[in-house]
Design a protein around this motif. Structure first.
Motif, PDB file in Angstrom:
ATOM      1  N   HIS A  86       0.764  -1.181   0.012  1.00  0.00           N
ATOM      2  CA  HIS A  86      -0.017   0.088  -0.107  1.00  0.00           C
ATOM      3  C   HIS A  86       1.025   1.314   0.016  1.00  0.00           C
ATOM      4  O   HIS A  86       1.759   1.301   0.661  1.00  0.00           O
ATOM      5  CB  HIS A  86      -0.942  -0.020   1.086  1.00  0.00           C
ATOM      6  N   ASP A 145       0.906  -2.369  -5.964  1.00  0.00           N
ATOM      7  CA  ASP A 145       0.154  -3.962  -5.516  1.00  0.00           C
ATOM      8  C   ASP A 145      -1.290  -3.488  -5.777  1.00  0.00           C
ATOM      9  O   ASP A 145      -2.254  -4.423  -5.664  1.00  0.00           O
ATOM     10  CB  ASP A 145       0.240  -3.889  -4.011  1.00  0.00           C
ATOM     11  N   HIS A 157      -3.676  -1.002  -5.038  1.00  0.00           N
ATOM     12  CA  HIS A 157      -4.534  -0.428  -4.022  1.00  0.00           C
ATOM     13  C   HIS A 157      -4.298   1.082  -4.037  1.00  0.00           C
ATOM     14  O   HIS A 157      -3.305   1.661  -4.355  1.00  0.00           O
ATOM     15  CB  HIS A 157      -4.069  -0.883  -2.618  1.00  0.00           C
TER      16      HIS A 157
HETATM   17 CU   LIG Z   1      -2.028  -2.222  -0.800  1.00  0.00          CU
END
Ligand SMILES: [Cu+2]
Length: 121
Positions: free
Chosen positions: A25, A106, A108
């Motif tokens: 994140h 990732d 996100h």
């Molecule tokens: Cu993430």
């Protein structure tokens, strides 16, 4: 037609496939000026530093003034994958917010903001 129970099962499998860990994140770790800073002049540069590399295509940064007017700001320095650098216009004294929305590698999306005050000196 797919029975709704089957559809629900598919959705559950997809959700379960996303790792619960927050590893990767993009979280804001530092900014210049810092959040809640009090400045004596309009900042020429605002830097946002994250803990993870960002996907450049998705970066959104806005300057918001006390009237809630949003001005989009472009990232002007892409040399560090985890940093955003913007140049706000010359600002009169007041309270300002920098809103950001970023996508980490990732997958996100993280949104947040920092706020600073420019004093009338
Ligand atoms: Cu993430």
């Amino acid at each position: 037609m797919i029975p709704s129970a089957t559809l629900r099962a598919v959705v559950l499998v997809v959700v379960a496939a996303v790792p619960a860990s927050s590893w990767g994140h993009a979280v804001l770790v530092e900014s210049i000026p810092p959040h809640k800073a009090t400045l004596t002049a309009s900042p020429q540069t605002v830097l946002l530093r994250f803990n993870a590399a960002l996907e450049r295509m998705i970066i959104q940064v806005y300057l918001v003034d006390h009237q809630k007017t949003r001005t989009p700001l472009a990232d002007v320095d892409e040399s560090k994958p985890n940093e955003i650098v913007v140049h706000p216009p010359k600002l009169p004294p007041g309270v300002y917010t920098i809103l950001y929305k970023v996508l980490a590698r990732d997958g996100h999306i993280t949104e947040g903001s920092i706020r600073f005050t420019i004093l009338d000196v």
